[in-house]
Design an enzyme around this catalytic site. Structure first.
Site, PDB file in Angstrom:
ATOM      1  N   CYS A  16       0.819  -1.207   0.000  1.00  0.00           N
ATOM      2  CA  CYS A  16       0.000   0.000   0.000  1.00  0.00           C
ATOM      3  C   CYS A  16       0.851   1.255   0.000  1.00  0.00           C
ATOM      4  O   CYS A  16       2.044   1.218   0.272  1.00  0.00           O
ATOM      5  CB  CYS A  16      -0.854  -0.002   1.265  1.00  0.00           C
ATOM      6  SG  CYS A  16      -1.628  -1.587   1.581  1.00  0.00           S
ATOM      7  N   ARG A  41       1.463   2.466  -6.062  1.00  0.00           N
ATOM      8  CA  ARG A  41       1.768   1.378  -5.125  1.00  0.00           C
ATOM      9  C   ARG A  41       0.570   0.451  -4.917  1.00  0.00           C
ATOM     10  O   ARG A  41       0.718  -0.616  -4.335  1.00  0.00           O
ATOM     11  CB  ARG A  41       2.181   1.952  -3.767  1.00  0.00           C
ATOM     12  CG  ARG A  41       3.396   2.834  -3.830  1.00  0.00           C
ATOM     13  CD  ARG A  41       3.725   3.365  -2.465  1.00  0.00           C
ATOM     14  NE  ARG A  41       4.361   2.345  -1.668  1.00  0.00           N
ATOM     15  CZ  ARG A  41       5.664   2.203  -1.537  1.00  0.00           C
ATOM     16  NH1 ARG A  41       6.474   3.021  -2.154  1.00  0.00           N
ATOM     17  NH2 ARG A  41       6.164   1.245  -0.807  1.00  0.00           N
ATOM     18  N   TRP A  92      -3.345  -2.180  -2.325  1.00  0.00           N
ATOM     19  CA  TRP A  92      -3.263  -3.194  -3.379  1.00  0.00           C
ATOM     20  C   TRP A  92      -3.384  -4.575  -2.747  1.00  0.00           C
ATOM     21  O   TRP A  92      -2.726  -4.878  -1.764  1.00  0.00           O
ATOM     22  CB  TRP A  92      -1.917  -3.082  -4.092  1.00  0.00           C
ATOM     23  CG  TRP A  92      -1.674  -4.132  -5.123  1.00  0.00           C
ATOM     24  CD1 TRP A  92      -2.020  -4.077  -6.431  1.00  0.00           C
ATOM     25  CD2 TRP A  92      -0.992  -5.379  -4.948  1.00  0.00           C
ATOM     26  NE1 TRP A  92      -1.613  -5.217  -7.073  1.00  0.00           N
ATOM     27  CE2 TRP A  92      -0.986  -6.034  -6.192  1.00  0.00           C
ATOM     28  CE3 TRP A  92      -0.402  -6.023  -3.853  1.00  0.00           C
ATOM     29  CZ2 TRP A  92      -0.406  -7.281  -6.380  1.00  0.00           C
ATOM     30  CZ3 TRP A  92       0.175  -7.273  -4.039  1.00  0.00           C
ATOM     31  CH2 TRP A  92       0.166  -7.881  -5.300  1.00  0.00           C
ATOM     32  N   ASN A 118       0.418  -0.842   6.190  1.00  0.00           N
ATOM     33  CA  ASN A 118       0.994  -1.573   5.062  1.00  0.00           C
ATOM     34  C   ASN A 118       1.753  -2.744   5.653  1.00  0.00           C
ATOM     35  O   ASN A 118       2.572  -2.533   6.549  1.00  0.00           O
ATOM     36  CB  ASN A 118       1.941  -0.658   4.279  1.00  0.00           C
ATOM     37  CG  ASN A 118       2.651  -1.368   3.154  1.00  0.00           C
ATOM     38  OD1 ASN A 118       2.235  -2.435   2.713  1.00  0.00           O
ATOM     39  ND2 ASN A 118       3.738  -0.788   2.683  1.00  0.00           N
ATOM     40  N   GLY A 119       1.498  -3.952   5.190  1.00  0.00           N
ATOM     41  CA  GLY A 119       2.263  -5.093   5.692  1.00  0.00           C
ATOM     42  C   GLY A 119       1.366  -6.222   6.158  1.00  0.00           C
ATOM     43  O   GLY A 119       0.241  -6.375   5.688  1.00  0.00           O
ATOM     44  N   GLU A 510      12.804  -9.050 -21.409  1.00  0.00           N
ATOM     45  CA  GLU A 510      12.263  -7.765 -20.946  1.00  0.00           C
ATOM     46  C   GLU A 510      11.151  -7.276 -21.882  1.00  0.00           C
ATOM     47  O   GLU A 510      10.121  -6.763 -21.428  1.00  0.00           O
ATOM     48  CB  GLU A 510      13.419  -6.751 -20.839  1.00  0.00           C
ATOM     49  CG  GLU A 510      13.045  -5.347 -20.421  1.00  0.00           C
ATOM     50  CD  GLU A 510      12.370  -5.226 -19.057  1.00  0.00           C
ATOM     51  OE1 GLU A 510      12.295  -6.209 -18.310  1.00  0.00           O
ATOM     52  OE2 GLU A 510      11.870  -4.130 -18.770  1.00  0.00           O
ATOM     53  N   LYS A 514       7.309  -6.646 -20.597  1.00  0.00           N
ATOM     54  CA  LYS A 514       6.592  -5.368 -20.768  1.00  0.00           C
ATOM     55  C   LYS A 514       5.255  -5.602 -21.447  1.00  0.00           C
ATOM     56  O   LYS A 514       4.242  -5.033 -21.063  1.00  0.00           O
ATOM     57  CB  LYS A 514       7.410  -4.378 -21.621  1.00  0.00           C
ATOM     58  CG  LYS A 514       8.624  -3.777 -20.994  1.00  0.00           C
ATOM     59  CD  LYS A 514       8.350  -2.712 -19.948  1.00  0.00           C
ATOM     60  CE  LYS A 514       8.345  -3.308 -18.573  1.00  0.00           C
ATOM     61  NZ  LYS A 514       9.564  -3.362 -17.852  1.00  0.00           N
ATOM     62  N   GLU A 517       2.707  -7.409 -19.067  1.00  0.00           N
ATOM     63  CA  GLU A 517       2.153  -6.628 -17.956  1.00  0.00           C
ATOM     64  C   GLU A 517       1.307  -5.458 -18.428  1.00  0.00           C
ATOM     65  O   GLU A 517       0.360  -5.065 -17.748  1.00  0.00           O
ATOM     66  CB  GLU A 517       3.242  -6.173 -16.980  1.00  0.00           C
ATOM     67  CG  GLU A 517       4.236  -5.195 -17.528  1.00  0.00           C
ATOM     68  CD  GLU A 517       5.338  -4.854 -16.525  1.00  0.00           C
ATOM     69  OE1 GLU A 517       5.064  -4.766 -15.334  1.00  0.00           O
ATOM     70  OE2 GLU A 517       6.484  -4.671 -16.979  1.00  0.00           O
ATOM     71  N   HIS A 533      14.180 -26.206 -29.900  1.00  0.00           N
ATOM     72  CA  HIS A 533      14.022 -27.307 -28.949  1.00  0.00           C
ATOM     73  C   HIS A 533      12.596 -27.387 -28.410  1.00  0.00           C
ATOM     74  O   HIS A 533      12.360 -28.015 -27.384  1.00  0.00           O
ATOM     75  CB  HIS A 533      15.029 -27.160 -27.800  1.00  0.00           C
ATOM     76  CG  HIS A 533      16.451 -27.232 -28.274  1.00  0.00           C
ATOM     77  ND1 HIS A 533      17.019 -28.393 -28.725  1.00  0.00           N
ATOM     78  CD2 HIS A 533      17.399 -26.274 -28.428  1.00  0.00           C
ATOM     79  CE1 HIS A 533      18.268 -28.155 -29.116  1.00  0.00           C
ATOM     80  NE2 HIS A 533      18.517 -26.868 -28.946  1.00  0.00           N
ATOM     81  N   LYS A 636       3.631  -1.233  -7.834  1.00  0.00           N
ATOM     82  CA  LYS A 636       4.999  -0.824  -8.132  1.00  0.00           C
ATOM     83  C   LYS A 636       5.993  -1.431  -7.161  1.00  0.00           C
ATOM     84  O   LYS A 636       7.093  -1.783  -7.513  1.00  0.00           O
ATOM     85  CB  LYS A 636       5.068   0.701  -8.071  1.00  0.00           C
ATOM     86  CG  LYS A 636       6.404   1.287  -8.472  1.00  0.00           C
ATOM     87  CD  LYS A 636       6.612   1.180  -9.951  1.00  0.00           C
ATOM     88  CE  LYS A 636       7.937   1.737 -10.410  1.00  0.00           C
ATOM     89  NZ  LYS A 636       8.276   1.228 -11.750  1.00  0.00           N
TER      90      LYS A 636
END
Ligand code: F6R
Length: 641
Positions: A16, A41, A92, A118-119, A510, A514, A517, A533, A636
């Site tokens: 959060c 966040r 979140w 938060n936590g 990468e 991107k 997400e 393969h 984030k």
């Protein structure tokens, strides 16, 4: 915030954004400003609480911050708009339905105390049962609510024992409360009878203090209060901090006086605004040349040697290193994979790259001669932090690459190299990745220099190339119109594959990350040689395959092999999108779309080749109508394991 029901093993965890303000101005607008900057966040729900005229006034809403702002506007409560002390929260959750009722702040049953969190409060079930046995009725399913009731009880008991109302009473109440909690948490609280104070406690979860003039701030990170002050204080673990308009008092959970570490924030509020771009992500992509230049600034001596002032490891420590582990998650892990190629080539030391979430579960062999490099933009990623602690327990030396001053990972490391990327607000990492690459190159060159495996003129030659990358990148960014058009064209694709070799392989990973997400599309990155393969079976008529071609000026054989791989996929119907450096004319024949990047030495090429992939993902996502800055299900700063 986490809701957990230990009986049924349903666990809901969250990360959060947290803001607190006390001072002469109305708290609400300052807290909302802070939440706007912290919304990256978490954006499942948001809420505020303000002390005004002997009451705690709250408003909270499921969904994005805009919902809360609408509710506040509709309520038009002059009290909540005027109060000088307030807290705010944006949440979140990994799973479980975020609702109004579970949104923070949570208010104690007596209505006196409001708490945000938060936590994870690990012993939540037990505490809840104890509280319920004393007649407390819970109004939510959250663990946070326990803290509100406990704090209210402690404050009440202190009053009854004769302690006078005032900030110190609230601080002592918080210390008594947190001593009963297990787990990881940042808690912020206000109390109706202490109208000029916010108290906070921190254990394994982010919290920084902003020092103002006649006003003070608390937040998950400095971007929340940067508009008001650039003087901040980094807190240690297990500290309680009390802010009033007049001061900041830090103590341990046991009440012992303690100090935080003061620091000055060297970027300003405009760095955390969109500045005319549609999305933060586009702004941050455009900022990459400057971010690279800033990360290089002050790190090169007049003679072109690498100077890493913030690295508190002696040259002898670095000479003693016989093995390197690089540990990170997500995009930072991809940066670590590039670093491996550079470090092994320049330093000639074995170097392994590990996902932080996997590292400690495979009993890695570490000792005093092992150098562990942890990479984290936020400096708060719990998986990376736990891996760091595991490495330290085994006596390895830990060097952090981090973008966030005052965060936990650099503070717990033996040494730190900050990337000077400025705030990264978009959830998808862009400039953090490129600046992490630069930091990795600097560390690799520094190690090579100290260990005497590269000549000074060799180091200087790489450094010169690094210094020219911001200009090359500016040119590249100016020529991305075709990539944008391609992105719009690809918006209906169902899958996109990415292939590369050597440092092009992490670039492929990468690019795929991107796209996943941001565009919620099936995308995968492969080592180009691995395709045959198995994964080549995925290729169908028209499947887009992005191919990252190594420089022909590097190992020619590597580039030729990738060209063969491009031919293989094309022969099976793929639509090839080829990223190749200027001057490599032969590849044009195999490209349905050719994206040119400036010629760059092989190991530095990811600084160029990644950028079109960022833009491609951003464009596809926006063409599909997605919120580019706040993709679904993500946050984030991932502060849970
Ligand atoms: C992807 C992304 C994430 C982060 C990862 C690690 O765009 O942003 O994959 O890279 O969560 O975060 P940090 O670097 O803050 O440890």
């Amino acid at each position: 915030m986490r809701m957990t029901d230990e009986r049924s093993s349903v666990r809901v965890t969250a990360m959060c954004g947290i803001v607190g303000y006390v001072g002469g101005r109305p708290a609400l607008s300052i807290v909302l400003d802070g939440l706007r900057r912290l919304e990256y966040r978490g954006y499942d729900s948001a809420g505020v609480a303000v002390v005004e005229d002997g009451t705690v006034l709250t408003q909270k809403k499921a969904g994005k911050l805009a919902n809360l702002e609408k509710a506040l506007a509709e309520a038009a409560d002059p009290g909540i708009a005027a109060g000088p002390t307030g807290i705010g929260h944006t949440r979140w959750a990994t799973h479980g339905g975020p609702t109004d009722r579970n949104a923070h702040p949570h208010v104690s049953q007596d209505g006196n105390v409001a708490v945000i969190h938060n936590g994870i409060i690990e012993n939540f079930s037990r505490l809840r049962a104890e509280l319920e046995a004393t007649g407390v009725e819970f109004a939510s399913d959250t663990d946070t609510e326990c803290a509100a009731h406990l704090l209210a009880g402690e404050v009440r008991a202190l009053r009854e024992s004769g302690l006078a109302d005032g900030p110190e009473l609230l601080a002592e109440g918080m210390r008594r409360t947190v001593r009963r909690l297990e787990g990881a948490f940042t808690l912020l609280a206000i109390d109706v009878r202490v109208p000029d104070a916010v108290v906070a406690a921190r254990r394994n979860s982010p919290l920084v203090v902003g020092r103002g003039n006649g006003e003070n701030f608390l937040a998950s990170d400095v971007s929340a209060f940067i508009e008001y002050t650039r003087d901040a204080i980094e807190l240690g673990q297990d500290q309680v901090v009390l802010i009033t308009p007049a001061g900041i008092e830090i103590t341990g959970f046991d009440g012992s006086p303690q100090e935080g570490k003061e620091f000055h924030i060297d970027w300003d509020a405009s760095a955390a605004e969109k500045g005319g771009y549609d999305y933060f992500m586009l702004k941050e992509i455009a900022e990459q040349p400057q971010a690279i230049a800033d990360t290089l600034l002050g790190r090169l001596s007049d003679r072109g040697e690498i100077v890493l002032d913030e690295v508190r490891l002696t040259d002898q420590d670095l000479r003693d290193v016989d093995k390197i582990f690089i540990i990170a998650c997500g995009t930072s892990y991809n940066a670590g994979m590039v670093a491996k190629y550079a470090i092994e080539h320049w330093v000639r030391l074995p170097c392994e790259v590990e996902l932080a979430s996997e590292f400690r579960y495979r009993d890695p062999i570490l000792d005093r001669s092992t150098l562990v490099i942890v990479i984290s933009q936020s400096g708060e990623t719990m998986d990376t932090l736990m891996a760091l602690r595991h490495a330290k327990e085994q006596k390895a030396r830990v060097l952090a690459i981090c973008n966030t001053n005052g965060s936990t990972i650099p503070r717990e490391s033996d040494a730190v190299l900050y990337t000077h990327g400025g705030p990264e607000i978009a959830v998808a990492s862009t400039k953090a990745f490129l600046t992490q690459l630069v930091a990795c190159y600097l560390i690799g060159l520094h190690l090579a220099q100290v260990r005497g495996v590269m000549y000074a003129d060799e180091v200087a030659a790489v450094v010169e190339k690094l210094q020219s990358t911001p200009d090359s990148l500016r040119g590249l960014l100016d020529s991305m119109e075709d990539v944008r058009a391609l992105g719009r064209d690809l918006k209906t694709a169902s899958t996109v594959l990415f292939i590369g070799r050597h440092v092009g392989y992490p670039v492929a990973l990468e690019g795929a990350l991107k796209l996943k997400e941001l565009a919620y599309m099936h995308a995968e990155g492969f080592a180009a040689g691995e395709l045959k393969h198995g994964p080549i079976a995925l290729i169908d008529q028209g499947t887009p395959v992005v191919c990252v071609v190594p420089s022909p000026a590097g190992r020619g054989v590597m580039r030729d092999k990738v060209v063969s791989n491009i031919q293989e996929v094309r022969a099976r119907g793929a639509r090839t999108i080829v990223i190749a450096e200027e001057g490599d004319d032969d590849v044009a024949a195999f490209a349905d779309h050719l994206i040119r990047v400036p010629a760059t030495p092989t190991l530095l090429a990811p600084l160029m080749t990644t950028v079109p992939l960022q833009i491609l993902a951003c464009e596809i996502a926006s063409a599909r109508g997605h919120d580019v800055d706040q993709p679904r299900n993500l946050a984030k700063s991932v502060t849970v394991e």
